[in-house]
Design a protein around this motif. Sequence first.
Motif, PDB file in Angstrom:
ATOM      1  N   ARG A 152     -11.088  -2.643  -0.532  1.00  0.00           N
ATOM      2  CA  ARG A 152     -10.184  -2.284   0.378  1.00  0.00           C
ATOM      3  C   ARG A 152      -9.196  -3.681   0.826  1.00  0.00           C
ATOM      4  O   ARG A 152      -8.193  -3.380   0.518  1.00  0.00           O
ATOM      5  CB  ARG A 152     -11.313  -3.216   1.683  1.00  0.00           C
ATOM      6  N   MET A 153      -9.702  -4.949   0.007  1.00  0.00           N
ATOM      7  CA  MET A 153      -8.996  -5.536  -0.392  1.00  0.00           C
ATOM      8  C   MET A 153      -7.426  -5.098  -1.592  1.00  0.00           C
ATOM      9  O   MET A 153      -6.211  -5.383  -1.247  1.00  0.00           O
ATOM     10  CB  MET A 153      -8.891  -6.853  -0.694  1.00  0.00           C
ATOM     11  N   ASP A 154      -8.003  -4.530  -2.082  1.00  0.00           N
ATOM     12  CA  ASP A 154      -6.991  -4.031  -3.483  1.00  0.00           C
ATOM     13  C   ASP A 154      -6.854  -3.189  -2.897  1.00  0.00           C
ATOM     14  O   ASP A 154      -5.032  -3.295  -2.793  1.00  0.00           O
ATOM     15  CB  ASP A 154      -8.424  -2.973  -4.204  1.00  0.00           C
ATOM     16  N   ALA A 155      -7.199  -1.953  -2.001  1.00  0.00           N
ATOM     17  CA  ALA A 155      -5.995  -1.040  -1.110  1.00  0.00           C
ATOM     18  C   ALA A 155      -4.973  -1.724  -0.012  1.00  0.00           C
ATOM     19  O   ALA A 155      -4.056  -1.465  -0.336  1.00  0.00           O
ATOM     20  CB  ALA A 155      -6.853   0.129  -0.175  1.00  0.00           C
ATOM     21  N   ILE A 156      -5.593  -2.979   0.890  1.00  0.00           N
ATOM     22  CA  ILE A 156      -4.575  -3.898   1.172  1.00  0.00           C
ATOM     23  C   ILE A 156      -2.975  -4.320   0.178  1.00  0.00           C
ATOM     24  O   ILE A 156      -2.117  -3.683   1.070  1.00  0.00           O
ATOM     25  CB  ILE A 156      -4.853  -4.903   1.780  1.00  0.00           C
ATOM     26  N   PHE A 157      -3.609  -4.649  -0.563  1.00  0.00           N
ATOM     27  CA  PHE A 157      -2.616  -5.127  -1.429  1.00  0.00           C
ATOM     28  C   PHE A 157      -1.115  -4.222  -2.068  1.00  0.00           C
ATOM     29  O   PHE A 157      -0.786  -4.450  -2.659  1.00  0.00           O
ATOM     30  CB  PHE A 157      -3.415  -5.997  -2.549  1.00  0.00           C
ATOM     31  N   HIS A 158      -2.089  -3.440  -3.207  1.00  0.00           N
ATOM     32  CA  HIS A 158      -1.517  -2.265  -3.580  1.00  0.00           C
ATOM     33  C   HIS A 158      -0.844  -1.257  -2.551  1.00  0.00           C
ATOM     34  O   HIS A 158       0.635  -0.916  -2.841  1.00  0.00           O
ATOM     35  CB  HIS A 158      -2.585  -1.031  -3.495  1.00  0.00           C
ATOM     36  N   LEU A 159      -0.986  -1.703  -0.946  1.00  0.00           N
ATOM     37  CA  LEU A 159      -0.093  -0.296   0.427  1.00  0.00           C
ATOM     38  C   LEU A 159       0.992  -1.880   0.592  1.00  0.00           C
ATOM     39  O   LEU A 159       1.979  -1.761   0.468  1.00  0.00           O
ATOM     40  CB  LEU A 159      -0.829  -0.309   0.855  1.00  0.00           C
ATOM     41  N   ALA A 160       1.011  -3.303   0.073  1.00  0.00           N
ATOM     42  CA  ALA A 160       1.510  -4.492  -0.027  1.00  0.00           C
ATOM     43  C   ALA A 160       2.659  -4.260  -0.844  1.00  0.00           C
ATOM     44  O   ALA A 160       3.962  -4.675  -0.541  1.00  0.00           O
ATOM     45  CB  ALA A 160       0.835  -6.285   0.767  1.00  0.00           C
ATOM     46  N   PRO A 182       3.861   3.818   4.224  1.00  0.00           N
ATOM     47  CA  PRO A 182       2.961   4.149   6.036  1.00  0.00           C
ATOM     48  C   PRO A 182       1.502   3.692   4.814  1.00  0.00           C
ATOM     49  O   PRO A 182       1.928   4.344   3.687  1.00  0.00           O
ATOM     50  CB  PRO A 182       2.894   5.344   6.497  1.00  0.00           C
ATOM     51  N   TRP A 183       0.973   3.700   5.381  1.00  0.00           N
ATOM     52  CA  TRP A 183      -0.751   3.971   5.166  1.00  0.00           C
ATOM     53  C   TRP A 183      -1.688   5.128   4.688  1.00  0.00           C
ATOM     54  O   TRP A 183      -2.559   5.144   3.642  1.00  0.00           O
ATOM     55  CB  TRP A 183      -1.954   3.412   6.362  1.00  0.00           C
ATOM     56  N   HIS A 184      -1.085   6.227   5.183  1.00  0.00           N
ATOM     57  CA  HIS A 184      -1.113   7.626   4.368  1.00  0.00           C
ATOM     58  C   HIS A 184      -0.578   8.200   3.021  1.00  0.00           C
ATOM     59  O   HIS A 184      -1.176   8.562   2.548  1.00  0.00           O
ATOM     60  CB  HIS A 184      -0.945   8.515   5.295  1.00  0.00           C
ATOM     61  N   ALA A 185       0.376   6.108   2.685  1.00  0.00           N
ATOM     62  CA  ALA A 185       0.692   6.913   1.176  1.00  0.00           C
ATOM     63  C   ALA A 185      -0.559   6.078   0.246  1.00  0.00           C
ATOM     64  O   ALA A 185      -0.109   5.998  -1.200  1.00  0.00           O
ATOM     65  CB  ALA A 185       2.576   5.715   1.415  1.00  0.00           C
ATOM     66  N   LEU A 186      -1.598   5.282   0.546  1.00  0.00           N
ATOM     67  CA  LEU A 186      -2.384   4.859  -0.296  1.00  0.00           C
ATOM     68  C   LEU A 186      -3.447   6.141  -1.434  1.00  0.00           C
ATOM     69  O   LEU A 186      -3.566   7.167  -0.839  1.00  0.00           O
ATOM     70  CB  LEU A 186      -3.658   4.705   0.568  1.00  0.00           C
ATOM     71  N   GLY A 234      -9.828   5.403  -0.722  1.00  0.00           N
ATOM     72  CA  GLY A 234     -10.983   5.876   0.478  1.00  0.00           C
ATOM     73  C   GLY A 234      -9.468   6.471   1.822  1.00  0.00           C
ATOM     74  O   GLY A 234      -9.477   6.806   0.997  1.00  0.00           O
ATOM     75  N   LYS A 235     -10.072   6.417   2.555  1.00  0.00           N
ATOM     76  CA  LYS A 235      -9.390   6.365   3.829  1.00  0.00           C
ATOM     77  C   LYS A 235      -8.821   5.686   4.296  1.00  0.00           C
ATOM     78  O   LYS A 235      -8.339   4.318   4.503  1.00  0.00           O
ATOM     79  CB  LYS A 235     -10.456   7.089   5.168  1.00  0.00           C
ATOM     80  N   PRO A 236      -7.316   5.953   4.483  1.00  0.00           N
ATOM     81  CA  PRO A 236      -6.226   5.168   4.995  1.00  0.00           C
ATOM     82  C   PRO A 236      -6.491   4.766   6.524  1.00  0.00           C
ATOM     83  O   PRO A 236      -6.101   3.808   6.249  1.00  0.00           O
ATOM     84  CB  PRO A 236      -4.449   6.403   4.426  1.00  0.00           C
ATOM     85  N   ASP A 237      -7.303   5.710   7.477  1.00  0.00           N
ATOM     86  CA  ASP A 237      -7.796   4.606   8.496  1.00  0.00           C
ATOM     87  C   ASP A 237      -8.793   3.844   9.134  1.00  0.00           C
ATOM     88  O   ASP A 237      -8.481   2.698   9.148  1.00  0.00           O
ATOM     89  CB  ASP A 237      -8.300   6.505   9.126  1.00  0.00           C
ATOM     90  N   THR A 238      -9.220   4.119   7.430  1.00  0.00           N
ATOM     91  CA  THR A 238     -10.553   2.838   7.682  1.00  0.00           C
ATOM     92  C   THR A 238      -9.972   1.367   6.922  1.00  0.00           C
ATOM     93  O   THR A 238     -10.186   0.314   7.238  1.00  0.00           O
ATOM     94  CB  THR A 238     -11.869   3.471   6.330  1.00  0.00           C
ATOM     95  N   VAL A 239      -9.280   1.545   5.999  1.00  0.00           N
ATOM     96  CA  VAL A 239      -8.289   0.646   5.559  1.00  0.00           C
ATOM     97  C   VAL A 239      -7.393   0.016   6.198  1.00  0.00           C
ATOM     98  O   VAL A 239      -6.779  -1.539   6.927  1.00  0.00           O
ATOM     99  CB  VAL A 239      -7.681   0.864   3.824  1.00  0.00           C
ATOM    100  N   SER A 240      -6.863   1.073   7.083  1.00  0.00           N
ATOM    101  CA  SER A 240      -5.915  -0.039   8.366  1.00  0.00           C
ATOM    102  C   SER A 240      -6.240  -0.428   9.162  1.00  0.00           C
ATOM    103  O   SER A 240      -5.823  -1.678  10.144  1.00  0.00           O
ATOM    104  CB  SER A 240      -4.905   1.238   8.500  1.00  0.00           C
ATOM    105  N   ARG A 241      -7.396   0.151   9.603  1.00  0.00           N
ATOM    106  CA  ARG A 241      -8.494  -0.598  10.452  1.00  0.00           C
ATOM    107  C   ARG A 241      -9.490  -1.968   9.876  1.00  0.00           C
ATOM    108  O   ARG A 241      -8.505  -2.856  10.775  1.00  0.00           O
ATOM    109  CB  ARG A 241     -10.179   0.081  11.287  1.00  0.00           C
ATOM    110  N   TYR A 242      -9.683  -2.012   8.711  1.00  0.00           N
ATOM    111  CA  TYR A 242     -10.073  -3.177   8.315  1.00  0.00           C
ATOM    112  C   TYR A 242      -8.856  -4.358   8.272  1.00  0.00           C
ATOM    113  O   TYR A 242      -8.696  -5.446   9.041  1.00  0.00           O
ATOM    114  CB  TYR A 242     -10.347  -2.991   7.363  1.00  0.00           C
ATOM    115  N   PHE A 243      -7.879  -3.741   8.020  1.00  0.00           N
ATOM    116  CA  PHE A 243      -6.848  -4.522   7.796  1.00  0.00           C
ATOM    117  C   PHE A 243      -5.819  -5.020   9.023  1.00  0.00           C
ATOM    118  O   PHE A 243      -6.010  -6.456   9.366  1.00  0.00           O
ATOM    119  CB  PHE A 243      -5.198  -4.011   7.071  1.00  0.00           C
TER     120      PHE A 243
END
Length: 198
Positions: free
Chosen positions: A41-49, A55-59, A64-73
């Motif tokens: 999840r942290m890798d996903a957050i930093f990847h998107l950053a 947008p989150w759906h670009a992950l 995993g699900k962009p909504d899950t990562v977005s919620r955790y962020f």
Amino acid sequence: MPHPLPPRPWSPLSDPEWSALLPFVLHRSGPGRPIRDLRARMDAIFHLATLRGAPWHALPARFGKPDTVSRYFRRLTHAGLWERLLHALADTAPNHPLRAIEAWICRAARRAYRIRGMALLLLARRLGFRSALRAPPWMLPDPDLSETLAPLLPGTFASNRGPRGGLRRDGPIRPLMRLLRDAAGRARIPRSVALGWP
């Protein structure tokens, strides 16, 4: 204020980087329920950053699900993670593993500005993290300057009176008003400037 950091391309967190980051992140999603794949999840957050304004759906699907990562962020942001990390970065040695991911932390903090608002912006400014600002500093509000100028204004108005009681055009009031307006920052920052800022 130091220059912004050069952008670092994304790569998965190394073991030393993850070990340095782990004490700061939330480990549980509720009472007694540990979060699975915390590192991913942290890798996903930093990847998107690292993707400017994406947008989150670009992950990619591997995160995993962009909504899950977005919620955790959002949960991390509300819990004050980015503020804690900026404070930690300000206090760490140059060779500390957190310094290796400083650019990513600053980018994620910039994304968290929408949730945390002026407090996060002010902290990044005071600690000198230009990369965590969403635009050049001269376009953003500067509360420190506003607080410095506000007490000066009443005395300036009194000393700026002409012989007939009106404001003099050559007095110190115009430069002070200009400074106060600059301290308030721009009401709107063009998207092109925000995306082009390193």
